[in-house]
Write an enzyme that holds these catalytic residues in place. Sequence first.
Site, short mmCIF file in Angstrom:
data_model
loop_
_atom_site.label_atom_id
_atom_site.label_comp_id
_atom_site.label_asym_id
_atom_site.label_seq_id
_atom_site.Cartn_x
_atom_site.Cartn_y
_atom_site.Cartn_z
CB CYS A 121 36.44 44.76 20.14
SG CYS A 121 35.70 44.07 21.61
CG HIS A 259 37.00 48.85 20.70
ND1 HIS A 259 35.63 48.70 20.54
CD2 HIS A 259 37.35 48.04 21.73
CE1 HIS A 259 35.19 47.82 21.43
NE2 HIS A 259 36.22 47.41 22.16
CG ASN A 289 33.63 46.90 24.93
OD1 ASN A 289 33.31 46.85 23.75
ND2 ASN A 289 34.74 46.34 25.40
O1 UT7 Z 1 36.85 45.37 24.03
C1 UT7 Z 1 38.19 45.01 24.24
C2 UT7 Z 1 38.33 44.32 25.47
N1 UT7 Z 1 38.13 44.97 26.72
C3 UT7 Z 1 38.87 45.97 27.21
O2 UT7 Z 1 39.54 46.67 26.49
C4 UT7 Z 1 38.90 46.15 28.69
C5 UT7 Z 1 40.31 46.28 29.15
N2 UT7 Z 1 40.48 46.36 30.59
C6 UT7 Z 1 39.97 47.34 31.34
O3 UT7 Z 1 39.31 48.23 30.86
C7 UT7 Z 1 40.30 47.36 32.83
O4 UT7 Z 1 41.34 46.43 33.08
C8 UT7 Z 1 39.09 47.05 33.72
C9 UT7 Z 1 38.11 48.21 33.63
C10 UT7 Z 1 38.41 45.78 33.25
C11 UT7 Z 1 39.53 46.89 35.16
O5 UT7 Z 1 40.17 48.06 35.62
P1 UT7 Z 1 41.47 47.95 36.56
O6 UT7 Z 1 41.82 49.32 36.96
O7 UT7 Z 1 42.45 47.15 35.77
O8 UT7 Z 1 40.89 47.19 37.81
P2 UT7 Z 1 41.36 45.77 38.40
O9 UT7 Z 1 40.94 44.67 37.48
O10 UT7 Z 1 42.81 45.87 38.75
O11 UT7 Z 1 40.49 45.66 39.72
C12 UT7 Z 1 40.75 46.47 40.83
C13 UT7 Z 1 39.82 46.07 41.96
C14 UT7 Z 1 39.82 44.59 42.31
O12 UT7 Z 1 39.74 44.51 43.72
P3 UT7 Z 1 41.04 44.17 44.61
O13 UT7 Z 1 41.49 42.82 44.16
O14 UT7 Z 1 42.02 45.26 44.31
O15 UT7 Z 1 40.51 44.22 46.00
C15 UT7 Z 1 38.54 44.07 41.72
O16 UT7 Z 1 38.01 42.98 42.44
O17 UT7 Z 1 38.47 46.40 41.62
C16 UT7 Z 1 37.63 45.26 41.88
N3 UT7 Z 1 36.55 45.27 40.91
C17 UT7 Z 1 35.41 45.97 41.11
N4 UT7 Z 1 35.00 46.76 42.12
C18 UT7 Z 1 33.80 47.36 41.99
C19 UT7 Z 1 36.48 44.65 39.71
N5 UT7 Z 1 35.30 44.95 39.11
C20 UT7 Z 1 34.64 45.77 39.95
C21 UT7 Z 1 33.39 46.43 39.87
N6 UT7 Z 1 33.02 47.20 40.92
N7 UT7 Z 1 32.58 46.32 38.80
#
Ligand code: UT7
Length: 336
Positions: A121, A259, A289
């Site tokens: 990225c 980004h 993204n």
């Molecule tokens: O380009 C450079 C690289 N990428 C980035 O910069 C991305 C960086 N990371 C992020 O943007 C965030 O960490 C995410 C958007 C990927 C995730 O957000 P988060 O607030 O950190 O969520 P999480 O990973 O802690 O997930 C929370 C919950 C989980 O459920 P449990 O375990 O709490 O029951 C996931 O299973 O959300 C669940 N989950 C979803 N639910 C609905 C994960 N993906 C989804 C989804 N829809 N698409």
Amino acid sequence: MSATTPTRAGAAVRVAGLGVRLPDRVVTNDDLAKVMDTSDEWIRSRTGIRQRHVAAPGEATSDLAAAAARAALDDGGFEVADVAAIVVATTTPDHTVPGTAPLVAARLGSQAAAFDINAACSGFLYGLRLAAGMTATGDGAVLVIGAETLTRIVDPGDRSVAVLFGDGAGAVVLVPDDAASFGPFSLGADGTQPSMLWTAAGGTRRPFDAVVLEEGSHYLTMRGGDVYRNAVARMAQASREVLEQAGLKVSDVDLFIGHQANVRILDAVASRLGLAPERNHVSVDRHGNTSAASIPLALADARDQGRLHDGDTVLLAAFGAGLTWGAGLLSWKGAS
Ligand code: UT7
């Protein structure tokens, strides 16, 4: 500015052409919710993304890149023969061999130097840094393209990544201009934790085979929380470095183009820097993204919205797999 940091001027280079190509097909969060266990509410609240563009079957990275490049050349009134080099930043090349840039050059009808950069990225920012140096030291006009078809390397059934990414390309033509300032840049990398964001298999470490296919380990995976924290810290740190090197304050920044991975990351970087929220440009809501394509797409989006004016100080910052990161300043004197 600390006593030990000498002020560094930018290169005498400007953006003289800017163009984009987004695939025709738009996939909304509600479209995704029909095929996987997710919701518009989850995606919007966690990322700010509302929709993304997805390449058509058979539409590859070089197709998007060539169209964006053509648009950038037309925008600046350039002929293909004016271009001394073509740099394609991508992490989703058409092929492992050859690079994507020679394919783009061929599509444009050019036999100029053409090569790829893979800094994930951060690739477009790395490409700008390199191209600004080439332009400033006599190569002439250089085309820098960020182009990706990320949707091809994510598991369409893995909701933790499939909702985040989109496809697209953006391009700029850099030209020498004694009255312009492009830079300074601060780039960095830390390859000690590649699995934070990677495709585990399908390369030379673990070549593609039937087991890889069965596991799906050729798909992109990431530890989202770790990536999030590193992205905020590194983009803020690199931004501070370039401002310090240039002898500028954050209040001198007219527009921040970070980004576009997640609106919460952009807000957190802006907050750490003390940047006024209205100077933080957001296009991730419409593009998702798009990795190396995100900064030129956001730049063009900002211009379309009338947010770029001659003399504006624009701060660019990126973070991606590798890990890689960087920031750069440009005094906008460009295609408007
Ligand atoms: O380009 C450079 C690289 N990428 C980035 O910069 C991305 C960086 N990371 C992020 O943007 C965030 O960490 C995410 C958007 C990927 C995730 O957000 P988060 O607030 O950190 O969520 P999480 O990973 O802690 O997930 C929370 C919950 C989980 O459920 P449990 O375990 O709490 O029951 C996931 O299973 O959300 C669940 N989950 C979803 N639910 C609905 C994960 N993906 C989804 C989804 N829809 N698409």
